[in-house]
Design a protein around this motif. Structure first.
Motif, short mmCIF file in Angstrom:
data_model
loop_
_atom_site.label_atom_id
_atom_site.label_comp_id
_atom_site.label_asym_id
_atom_site.label_seq_id
_atom_site.Cartn_x
_atom_site.Cartn_y
_atom_site.Cartn_z
N GLU A 27 18.30 100.52 15.72
CA GLU A 27 19.45 101.36 15.37
C GLU A 27 19.00 102.71 14.82
OE1 GLU A 27 20.73 97.19 15.65
OE2 GLU A 27 19.05 98.18 14.66
N ALA A 28 17.94 102.71 14.01
CA ALA A 28 17.41 103.97 13.47
C ALA A 28 16.80 104.81 14.58
CB ALA A 28 16.40 103.70 12.37
N LEU A 29 16.06 104.18 15.49
CA LEU A 29 15.46 104.91 16.62
C LEU A 29 16.54 105.48 17.53
CD1 LEU A 29 12.43 102.67 17.60
CD2 LEU A 29 12.38 104.88 16.44
N ASP A 30 17.58 104.69 17.80
CA ASP A 30 18.68 105.18 18.63
C ASP A 30 19.34 106.40 17.98
OD1 ASP A 30 18.21 103.17 20.47
OD2 ASP A 30 19.92 101.93 19.85
N ASP A 31 19.50 106.36 16.66
CA ASP A 31 20.09 107.50 15.96
C ASP A 31 19.18 108.71 16.07
OD1 ASP A 31 22.13 108.68 14.08
OD2 ASP A 31 20.27 108.98 12.95
N PHE A 32 17.86 108.50 15.96
CA PHE A 32 16.93 109.62 16.10
C PHE A 32 17.09 110.28 17.48
CE2 PHE A 32 12.69 111.17 17.46
CZ PHE A 32 12.62 112.26 16.61
N PHE A 33 17.15 109.47 18.55
CA PHE A 33 17.33 110.03 19.89
C PHE A 33 18.64 110.80 20.01
CE2 PHE A 33 14.43 106.39 21.12
CZ PHE A 33 13.31 107.20 21.30
N THR A 34 19.69 110.29 19.37
CA THR A 34 20.98 110.98 19.37
C THR A 34 20.86 112.33 18.67
OG1 THR A 34 22.20 108.90 19.41
CG2 THR A 34 23.40 110.83 18.61
N GLN A 35 20.20 112.36 17.52
CA GLN A 35 20.02 113.62 16.77
C GLN A 35 19.19 114.62 17.58
OE1 GLN A 35 21.64 114.15 13.93
NE2 GLN A 35 22.37 112.06 13.77
N VAL A 36 18.12 114.14 18.20
CA VAL A 36 17.26 115.02 19.01
C VAL A 36 18.04 115.61 20.17
CG1 VAL A 36 15.26 115.06 20.57
CG2 VAL A 36 15.08 113.92 18.35
N LYS A 37 18.81 114.78 20.84
CA LYS A 37 19.61 115.25 21.98
C LYS A 37 20.60 116.33 21.51
CE LYS A 37 22.50 113.68 25.75
NZ LYS A 37 23.21 112.57 26.35
N ALA A 38 21.20 116.14 20.35
CA ALA A 38 22.19 117.09 19.84
C ALA A 38 21.56 118.43 19.48
CB ALA A 38 22.91 116.50 18.63
N THR A 39 20.34 118.41 18.90
CA THR A 39 19.71 119.66 18.49
C THR A 39 18.85 120.28 19.58
OG1 THR A 39 17.79 118.53 17.55
CG2 THR A 39 19.65 118.98 16.05
N GLY A 40 18.31 119.45 20.47
CA GLY A 40 17.43 119.96 21.52
C GLY A 40 16.02 120.23 21.05
N ASN A 41 15.70 119.76 19.85
CA ASN A 41 14.37 120.03 19.30
C ASN A 41 14.05 119.05 18.20
OD1 ASN A 41 14.79 121.20 16.41
ND2 ASN A 41 16.29 122.29 17.66
N PHE A 42 12.78 119.01 17.80
CA PHE A 42 12.39 118.40 16.54
C PHE A 42 11.04 118.92 16.10
CE2 PHE A 42 10.96 115.11 19.55
CZ PHE A 42 9.70 114.75 19.09
N ILE A 43 10.88 118.91 14.78
CA ILE A 43 9.64 119.36 14.13
C ILE A 43 8.97 118.13 13.55
CG2 ILE A 43 8.66 120.78 12.28
CD1 ILE A 43 11.26 122.52 12.52
N VAL A 44 7.67 118.01 13.76
CA VAL A 44 6.95 116.82 13.36
C VAL A 44 5.52 117.20 12.96
CG1 VAL A 44 6.22 116.29 15.74
CG2 VAL A 44 6.49 114.43 14.11
N GLY A 45 4.92 116.39 12.12
CA GLY A 45 3.51 116.57 11.78
C GLY A 45 2.62 116.02 12.87
N ARG A 46 1.37 116.47 12.91
CA ARG A 46 0.44 116.07 13.96
C ARG A 46 0.20 114.56 14.01
NH1 ARG A 46 -4.42 114.54 13.74
NH2 ARG A 46 -4.74 115.38 11.66
N ARG A 47 -0.09 113.96 12.85
CA ARG A 47 -0.37 112.51 12.84
C ARG A 47 0.84 111.70 13.30
NH1 ARG A 47 -2.75 113.92 7.73
NH2 ARG A 47 -0.86 113.13 6.81
N THR A 48 2.01 112.08 12.85
CA THR A 48 3.23 111.37 13.27
C THR A 48 3.46 111.57 14.76
OG1 THR A 48 4.18 111.61 11.07
CG2 THR A 48 5.71 111.13 12.87
N PHE A 49 3.25 112.79 15.24
CA PHE A 49 3.43 113.06 16.67
C PHE A 49 2.47 112.22 17.51
CE2 PHE A 49 2.33 115.33 20.59
CZ PHE A 49 3.57 115.29 21.21
N GLU A 50 1.22 112.14 17.08
CA GLU A 50 0.24 111.33 17.83
C GLU A 50 0.66 109.87 17.86
OE1 GLU A 50 -3.44 112.35 15.89
OE2 GLU A 50 -3.63 114.21 17.03
N GLY A 51 1.24 109.36 16.77
CA GLY A 51 1.74 108.00 16.75
C GLY A 51 2.94 107.80 17.66
N MET A 52 3.78 108.83 17.76
CA MET A 52 4.97 108.76 18.61
C MET A 52 4.60 108.82 20.09
SD MET A 52 7.44 111.50 16.72
CE MET A 52 8.74 111.43 17.92
N ARG A 53 3.60 109.59 20.39
CA ARG A 53 3.26 109.88 21.79
C ARG A 53 2.78 108.64 22.54
NH1 ARG A 53 0.64 115.43 23.59
NH2 ARG A 53 2.07 115.61 25.31
#
Length: 172
Positions: A27-53
């Motif tokens: 549910e939290a991940l689904d909300d994150f995708f909804t927020q990203v879609k609404a803004t068209g962007n996101f800012i993230v730190g390098r370590r977190t981004f590498e974990g997401m990728r």
């Protein structure tokens, strides 16, 4: 530009640490995708981004402006790398975005909060408690208080509750 900080917290107030033994709630991940879609962007730190990728590839973020804030990395294929929160916001503003979503890493969250660059926070409170954890801080040195205004509170499912607050930013 409006800035929205998105984070998952534990029931005892820590910045939630996800891992194999404690994966993020769907549910939290689904909300994150909804927020990203609404803004068209996101800012993230390098370590977190590498974990997401994970395995690489654009995945669900193919048409999203991703900005990685890093003091060490200078180039990451497929994303824009900057060295400060101010640079991240400037880049997104130049791209025409009205809202920036600050999405990950306690260090990134704390740097935006500590520099008074956040207009709104979205906290997804997960039904878990941690013995040790990271905290989101508006100041690392002093015991400051910042009053917030509750904008919304709603259950997302599976025990996850979302709290949305407006923050008053200092006028410069």
């Amino acid at each position: 530009m409006k800035t929205v900080l998105w984070a998952t917290l534990t029931a005892n107030g820590n910045y939630a640490q996800s891992g194999p033994e404690n994966p993020p709630k769907k549910e939290a991940l689904d909300d994150f995708f909804t927020q990203v879609k609404a803004t068209g962007n996101f800012i993230v730190g390098r370590r977190t981004f590498e974990g997401m990728r994970g395995n690489g590839g654009p995945g669900p973020f193919a048409d999203i402006d991703i900005v990685v804030v890093s003091k060490s990395a200078t180039e990451i294929p497929g994303v824009t790398v900057v060295s400060s929160p101010e640079e991240a916001l400037k880049y997104l503003e130049q791209k025409g975005h009205q809202t920036a979503l600050i999405s990950g890493g306690a260090d990134i969250h704390n740097s935006f909060l500590g520099q008074d660059l956040v207009d709104e926070v979205i906290f997804n409170v997960a039904p878990v408690m941690e013995g040790r954890g990271l905290n989101l801080l508006i100041d690392k040195e002093n015991y400051l208080y910042k009053h917030v205004q509750l904008l919304d509170c709603k259950p997302l499912g599976s025990g996850v509750v979302q709290l949305r607050y407006a923050l008053d930013r200092a006028v410069s």
